[in-house]
Structure formats: structure tokens, C-alpha cells
Scaffold this motif. Structure first.
Motif, short mmCIF file in Angstrom:
data_model
loop_
_atom_site.label_atom_id
_atom_site.label_comp_id
_atom_site.label_asym_id
_atom_site.label_seq_id
_atom_site.Cartn_x
_atom_site.Cartn_y
_atom_site.Cartn_z
N VAL A 56 33.28 6.20 23.56
CA VAL A 56 32.93 7.56 22.84
C VAL A 56 32.36 8.22 24.09
O VAL A 56 31.47 7.97 24.93
CB VAL A 56 31.77 7.63 21.73
N THR A 57 32.97 9.64 24.50
CA THR A 57 32.62 10.27 25.80
C THR A 57 31.83 11.29 25.50
O THR A 57 31.88 12.09 24.50
CB THR A 57 34.03 10.69 26.43
N VAL A 58 31.04 11.64 26.46
CA VAL A 58 30.13 12.89 26.70
C VAL A 58 30.34 13.60 27.90
O VAL A 58 30.13 13.01 28.88
CB VAL A 58 28.68 12.39 26.07
N HIS A 69 22.34 13.62 22.09
CA HIS A 69 22.23 13.59 20.74
C HIS A 69 23.43 13.88 19.69
O HIS A 69 23.30 13.10 18.54
CB HIS A 69 21.03 14.75 20.65
N ALA A 70 24.20 14.85 20.11
CA ALA A 70 25.53 15.08 19.16
C ALA A 70 26.11 13.79 19.09
O ALA A 70 27.06 13.48 18.22
CB ALA A 70 26.01 16.20 19.71
N ALA A 71 26.35 13.30 20.19
CA ALA A 71 27.47 11.96 20.40
C ALA A 71 26.56 10.73 19.59
O ALA A 71 27.77 10.09 18.89
CB ALA A 71 27.47 11.70 21.87
N VAL A 72 25.58 10.39 19.19
CA VAL A 72 25.21 9.41 18.77
C VAL A 72 25.85 9.44 17.20
O VAL A 72 26.15 8.34 16.60
CB VAL A 72 23.64 9.40 18.35
N GLU A 73 25.73 10.67 16.43
CA GLU A 73 26.43 10.79 15.24
C GLU A 73 28.04 10.34 15.10
O GLU A 73 28.34 9.70 14.05
CB GLU A 73 26.37 12.19 14.57
N GLN A 74 28.80 10.46 16.29
CA GLN A 74 30.02 10.14 16.60
C GLN A 74 30.33 8.59 16.71
O GLN A 74 31.50 7.75 16.88
CB GLN A 74 30.61 10.74 17.40
N CYS A 75 29.08 7.73 17.04
CA CYS A 75 29.09 6.39 17.46
C CYS A 75 29.16 5.62 16.40
O CYS A 75 28.72 5.78 15.28
CB CYS A 75 28.00 6.08 18.42
N GLY A 76 29.71 4.32 16.44
CA GLY A 76 29.85 3.23 15.35
C GLY A 76 30.06 1.95 15.94
O GLY A 76 29.89 1.75 17.21
N GLY A 78 30.80 -1.16 17.54
CA GLY A 78 31.90 -1.68 18.60
C GLY A 78 32.04 -0.78 19.89
O GLY A 78 32.97 -0.81 20.74
N ASP A 79 31.51 0.45 19.89
CA ASP A 79 31.61 1.60 20.61
C ASP A 79 30.71 1.28 21.94
O ASP A 79 29.83 0.60 21.85
CB ASP A 79 31.28 2.74 20.19
N VAL A 80 31.12 2.02 22.97
CA VAL A 80 30.28 2.06 24.40
C VAL A 80 30.22 3.64 24.59
O VAL A 80 31.21 4.34 24.57
CB VAL A 80 31.20 1.32 25.44
N LEU A 81 29.10 3.88 24.69
CA LEU A 81 28.92 5.55 24.92
C LEU A 81 29.11 5.65 26.48
O LEU A 81 28.49 4.92 27.35
CB LEU A 81 27.54 5.85 24.65
N VAL A 82 29.93 6.67 26.86
CA VAL A 82 30.14 7.10 28.42
C VAL A 82 29.94 8.57 28.45
O VAL A 82 30.35 9.29 27.91
CB VAL A 82 31.68 6.84 28.65
N VAL A 83 28.95 8.61 29.33
CA VAL A 83 28.25 10.04 29.63
C VAL A 83 28.59 10.35 31.16
O VAL A 83 28.42 9.43 31.97
CB VAL A 83 26.91 9.94 29.24
N THR A 84 28.98 11.61 31.44
CA THR A 84 28.94 12.22 32.63
C THR A 84 28.40 13.49 32.48
O THR A 84 28.30 14.06 31.47
CB THR A 84 30.43 11.99 33.16
N SER A 146 30.56 18.75 25.30
CA SER A 146 31.46 18.26 24.61
C SER A 146 31.41 16.75 24.36
O SER A 146 30.93 15.97 25.04
CB SER A 146 32.92 18.44 25.24
N VAL A 147 31.98 16.26 23.33
CA VAL A 147 31.96 14.77 22.68
C VAL A 147 33.38 14.55 22.26
O VAL A 147 33.99 15.20 21.83
CB VAL A 147 31.10 14.67 21.57
N ASN A 148 33.80 13.23 22.89
CA ASN A 148 35.29 12.94 22.62
C ASN A 148 36.21 13.56 23.15
O ASN A 148 37.16 13.89 22.58
CB ASN A 148 35.38 12.78 21.06
N VAL A 149 36.07 13.88 24.54
CA VAL A 149 36.97 14.67 25.09
C VAL A 149 37.29 13.69 26.42
O VAL A 149 36.43 13.03 26.84
CB VAL A 149 36.87 16.06 25.49
N PRO A 150 38.40 13.85 27.11
CA PRO A 150 38.68 13.28 28.16
C PRO A 150 37.64 13.47 29.12
O PRO A 150 37.33 14.72 29.29
CB PRO A 150 40.09 13.58 28.85
N VAL A 151 37.13 12.61 29.96
CA VAL A 151 36.13 12.98 31.12
C VAL A 151 36.49 12.08 32.43
O VAL A 151 37.09 11.11 32.26
CB VAL A 151 34.70 12.50 30.79
#
Length: 233
Positions: A56-58, A69-76, A78-84, A146-151
Motif C-alpha cells: 500500500v503506497t503513500v 493517516h489516510a492510508a491506514v484505512e486502505q490497509c488490510g 497481509g499488506d506492507v505500507l510503503v511511504v515516500t 496520494s495513496v495507492n499510486v506508483p511511487v
């Protein structure tokens, strides 16, 4: 900075994710032709931990964690949060409270191309994380992203739903379309390395197993005794 939150992106098959979880970052990168690494600057805050999950990208503004904070809602599960961030940042954008919320949702870990804090608390609660920096510097919540876009992290593109594999050696991304193929190639590479390991334990040299003596000769590398070398011969 405006942005977008994309919901429900396609993800790699969980069976392929679990297959890749059996291998180390180095093996998987080699299996993809020495690609996919997110660079040596992303380091683990813990040791002896390997995670694999879907990204899940940020994309955030430096020093602003609103979009996390917005990305947490999109996580479920088996996910890994990726932030840049849109430009380099070492501010501590992520800490124990975020980890608590993500762990509750089944998230397996964090990869952040910026700063992280509360590292002792994260280790104690068993939340795995890889970061560019460790910093107590706080952030604000004031700018869109943005959340869930290519980073991009260190020139490597991460798309939502790609497989993220992380261990003590760093982080590698496997495009979701290549997950099954890469798992199969990684298995083959592991088998090949097992054969080499057994040979080395039996005393064989890499010079002979890989035919490297011919390579040395072709490159003009010569053997000299110590006396010959000292005499300038």
C-alpha cells in the motif's frame, strides 16, 4: 499539493506472496536479474526479521504525515505500507501509534523512505519496519498527497499491490505480474546455491566450481611467488 486516494487496487496472489516469503531479499533480487532493490539506505530497525506482503503506497509532503493517516484505512491483512515523500526528508513521520493501528488491521510491516521514531516501542510490540532515518523530529498534518499510486524509492518504482520483501539485507519489490515467475526462479536459485554450499563444505574452491581460473588467465592475472613479486619479476 492535491492528491488522490485510490481504493481497491489489484494485488499479487497471496499464494505467490507466501512463496516469495521463503527466500531472502538477495536471492529474490538476483532471481529478477539483480533488480528491484530499494537501495542500501533503507535499513531495518530490528534484526532477524523477514516480512513479505503486498504494497500500500503513500506519497507525502516532507515532514507531513497526513496521508499516512489516510492510508491506514486502505490497509488490510497481509499488506506492507510503503511511504515516500516528494523531496528528501528525515523527519520522524511514523511511530508507535501508527504501528498500533496498522497491526490491528493485519499489516505486516512498514518501509519508509524518510524518518521513523519510537523504535524501541516498535521492536517491543513486534512491528517490523525499515526506514531511511531514525529521528525524533515530529511532523504536521497539513498537506495533501496520494495513496495507492506508483511511487519511486531510490529510483525503483513501487506500485500498489506489488510484493514487498524485507529482511536484514534491505528491501526488494517484485512487480505483482512477476510474483509467481520470481518465486519459481528464486527456488531454482536456492537449489543451485545448495549444491555450491555442499561443494564448498567438501573443500572445492569457487575458482574451480565456476571456471574462474580461465577468467583470471583471460584478464592477464598472473601467479607469482612472494620472492618473485618482491624481486619485481
Amino acid at each position: 499539493m492535491s492528491g488522490v486516494i485510490v481504493t481497491g487496487p489489484p494485488k499479487a496472489d497471496p499464494r505467490d506472496v507466501e512463496a516469495l516469503a521463503a527466500f531472502g531479499v538477495a536471492t529474490v533480487s538476483e532471481a529478477m536479474g539483480r533488480t528491484g532493490l530499494l537501495g542500501p539506505g533503507i535499513r531495518p530497525i530490528q534484526q532477524g526479521v523477514r516480512v513479505a506482503g503486498t504494497a500500500v503506497t503513500v506519497l507525502s509532503w516532507p515532514g507531513d504525515n497526513l496521508m499516512i493517516h489516510a492510508a491506514v484505512e486502505q490497509c488490510g491483512e497481509g499488506d506492507v505500507l510503503v511511504v515516500t515523500t516528494t523531496s528528501p526528508s528525515t523527519d520522524g513521520m511514523f511511530g508507535e501509534l501508527f504501528a498500533t493501528a496498522l497491526k490491528r488491521r493485519g499489516v505486516r510491516g512498514l518501509v519508509i523512505n524518510a524518518g521513523i521514531r519510537d523504535t524501541q516501542e516498535l521492536r517491543e510490540m513486534g512491528f517490523a519496519a525499515w526506514s531511511r532515518a531514525v529521528s525524533a523530529q515530529g511532523t504536521v498534518k497539513a498537506t495533501g498527497g496520494s495513496v495507492n499510486v506508483p511511487v519511486a524509492v531510490d529510483g525503483q518504482v513501487v506500485c500498489p499491490g506489488d510484493v514487498i520483501l524485507a529482511d536484514d539485507d534491505g528491501v526488494v519489490v517484485v512487480p505483482r505480474e512477476r510474483a509467481r515467475e520470481t518465486a519459481e526462479r528464486s527456488e531454482a536459485r536456492e537449489a543451485k546455491e545448495a549444491g555450491a554450499r555442499a561443494a564448498f563444505l567438501d573443500g572445492q574452491l569457487g575458482l574451480d566450481r565456476y571456471g574462474l581460473r580461465d577468467t583470471l588467465e583471460r584478464l592477464g592475472v598472473e601467479y607469482r611467488t612472494y620472492d618473485e613479486y618482491a624481486a619485481g619479476e
